[in-house]
Design a protein around this motif. Structure first.
Motif, short mmCIF file in Angstrom:
data_model
loop_
_atom_site.label_atom_id
_atom_site.label_comp_id
_atom_site.label_asym_id
_atom_site.label_seq_id
_atom_site.Cartn_x
_atom_site.Cartn_y
_atom_site.Cartn_z
N PRO A 254 0.85 -1.22 0.00
CA PRO A 254 0.00 0.00 0.00
C PRO A 254 0.87 1.25 0.00
CG PRO A 254 0.03 -1.00 2.18
CD PRO A 254 0.72 -1.98 1.26
N VAL A 255 0.31 2.26 -0.60
CA VAL A 255 1.02 3.54 -0.66
C VAL A 255 1.00 4.17 0.71
CG1 VAL A 255 1.17 5.77 -1.77
CG2 VAL A 255 0.39 3.77 -3.07
N PHE A 256 2.18 4.70 1.12
CA PHE A 256 2.27 5.34 2.44
C PHE A 256 1.62 6.72 2.37
CE2 PHE A 256 4.58 8.19 5.29
CZ PHE A 256 4.24 7.63 6.50
N ARG A 257 0.67 6.90 3.28
CA ARG A 257 -0.02 8.19 3.36
C ARG A 257 0.11 8.72 4.78
NH1 ARG A 257 -5.69 7.01 0.14
NH2 ARG A 257 -4.72 6.54 -1.91
N PRO A 258 0.78 9.82 4.93
CA PRO A 258 0.95 10.34 6.30
C PRO A 258 -0.35 10.91 6.84
CG PRO A 258 1.88 11.83 4.73
CD PRO A 258 1.44 10.63 3.93
#
Length: 267
Positions: A254-258
């Motif tokens: 999964p794409v890292f989303r802060p």
């Protein structure tokens, strides 16, 4: 007058010469102390530095005392002997004669360095301290063991020995035979420089050779073709190789989303 008479009365007795290490040295406060020299002398210590003396029978004429003397009061003239002269008391060989061994005590500073460096301990300082002279030239002491005539004879023998030694060396060398006319070495060939051809001339010669039909060209070698041997596998025929087995698909990461935390409300 009383003090004078007391000293006069005590002069009947004399103080004896004693060492400072004696127990009653400071108790001798009375009596006559004048020494009747030269009939009486003061005790001289064993390590006193007075007149020099050289024992020529033990001297190897090494010249060390001359080199170390700070005032140059010692003069030595050595003569090399043809053979061994003798041996000193400590076993050292003596190979030199002393044609001159003079010590000028008028120049001596009594440092004792010459006695320290002497290898055979033949040069010492004696207890003789009273050697005054009317003529200063009498202060030079001669310890040479050769007379002038004997010294000249030793020099003549040494020169003769050296000449004979050189003559024997010359005679031992191989005699060179002169080359005769028939045995003259062959003359070296005359050097003839070679001129390298220019590149244009080389190309012209190559073209001329190619134009000629009678020139036989060498047969060309066959091209080398390597053979590849098949690889031997130990896997069964029915099963597929490990590389061909289908592996389950790996799901993508999964794409890292802060995430931003909300600030607390201010009171």
């Amino acid at each position: 007058m009383k003090l004078t008479l007391s000293h006069f009365w005590s002069s009947r007795h004399r103080r004896k010469s004693s060492d400072i290490r004696s127990g009653n040295f400071y108790d001798q406060g009375e009596g006559m102390v004048t020494v009747q020299y030269p009939r009486e002398t003061i005790p001289i210590p064993d390590n006193g530095r007075y007149r020099l003396h050289n024992e020529m029978d033990d001297c190897i004429v090494c010249d060390k005392c001359v080199k170390v003397c700070p005032v140059d009061c010692i003069e030595i003239e050595p003569i090399r002997a043809i053979e061994e002269v003798g041996r000193a008391s400590d076993g050292s060989p003596i190979r030199l004669y002393a044609a001159k061994f003079d010590i000028d005590m008028a120049k001596c500073c009594y440092c004792g360095l010459c006695t320290t460096v002497c290898p055979t301990e033949c040069l010492t300082m004696t207890k003789t301290f009273d050697y005054s002279e009317l003529d200063v030239r009498d202060m030079v002491y001669n310890y040479a063991n050769l007379t002038p005539e004997e010294a000249d004879e030793k020099r003549r023998l040494l020169d003769q020995f050296q000449k004979e030694k050189e003559a024997s060396k010359i005679a031992a060398k191989p005699a060179t035979v002169p080359l005769s006319e028939s045995a003259t070495p062959a003359a070296r060939p005359v050097f003839k420089p070679t001129i390298k051809p220019k590149p244009q001339e080389i190309e012209a010669k190559v073209e001329i050779i190619e134009d000629k039909e009678d020139v036989e060209k060498p047969a060309a070698k066959p091209v080398f073709r390597p053979t590849i041997k098949p690889k031997t596998t130990t896997q069964p025929v029915d099963e597929k190789p490990v590389s061909e087995v289908e592996s389950p698909p790996v799901p993508p990461k999964p794409v890292f989303r802060p995430t931003i935390k909300p600030k607390p409300p201010k009171e």
